[in-house]
Design a protein around this motif. Structure first.
Motif: not given
Length: 214
Positions: A150-152, A156-159, A181-184, A204-208
């Motif tokens: 599983x991956x929690x 809030x951050x998406x990470x 918030x970094x895109x790296x 993943x990036x949070x927006x993706x």
């Protein structure tokens, strides 16, 4: 009447066996329709037996339409109430069938799972117990020997909040882990090809972010 006239009466002519209209109809072109096409064109068309798949998705109006096309009420209905995805779907089979057949129906549960391995089915059984307390989880006939992980993910951050041991990112020693918030993206360690491919799907990036790995 002469004997020759009697002889003519005994001779069978072509027009005596078939008329000109019947001969023309034999060579006329016809449009052959399927049973579904005939039923769609005829509002009075009925069926002797109806097979319904994914029946849990049908609304009350859809059931009324099916019953109208099957006056015999002879049906094979396949569905899972726990997998209902629409609010207008079936709440229970008794609720659906009782207005039309009262108690003249029987239910058979499928208890053998040929698709999902036992490791995945064990996790799904826990979810099924939370969704439907009266449902029975099927038994899988095969096992892969590979336990699921599983991956929690933080809302809030998406990470990911905690990486599985088999897919933990490795950062350069001269750099710190990026902020949420970094895109790296993380740099992956040298694992076997399949593991690297699987882990890259998790970068993943949070927006993706999507509900499941793409």
């Amino acid at each position: 009447m002469t004997p020759a006239d009697h002889a003519d009466e005994e001779v069978l002519q072509a027009m005596d066996a078939i008329s000109a209209q019947q001969l023309a109809n034999r060579y006329s072109s016809k449009e052959y329709e399927t049973t579904a096409e005939k039923a769609a064109a005829d509002r009075q068309w009925t069926f002797g037996h109806v097979i319904v798949d994914e029946a849990q998705e049908l609304s009350s109006m859809a059931w009324r339409s099916l019953m109208r096309r099957c006056p015999s009420r002879s049906m094979t209905i396949v569905g899972d109430i726990s997998q209902r995805s629409v609010a207008a779907g079936a709440g229970s089979w008794a609720e659906v069938l009782r207005p039309y057949v009262r108690d003249r129906w029987r239910m058979a549960e499928l208890t053998v799972n040929y698709r999902t391995p036992d490791e995945i089915m064990s996790v799904a059984a826990d979810v099924l117990a939370e969704v439907s307390t009266d449902a029975t989880a099927p038994r899988s006939v095969r096992s892969t020997g590979v336990p699921p992980w599983r991956l929690a993910v933080s809302a809030a951050t998406g990470w990911p909040t905690r990486w599985p041991a088999r897919c933990r990112p490795s950062w350069p020693r001269s750099a710190r882990a990026p902020s949420p918030s970094s895109s790296r993206r993380p740099r992956w360690a040298r694992w076997p090809w399949r593991s690297r491919r699987l882990c890259r799907r998790l970068s993943w990036h949070p927006r993706d972010l999507s509900p499941e790995p793409r």
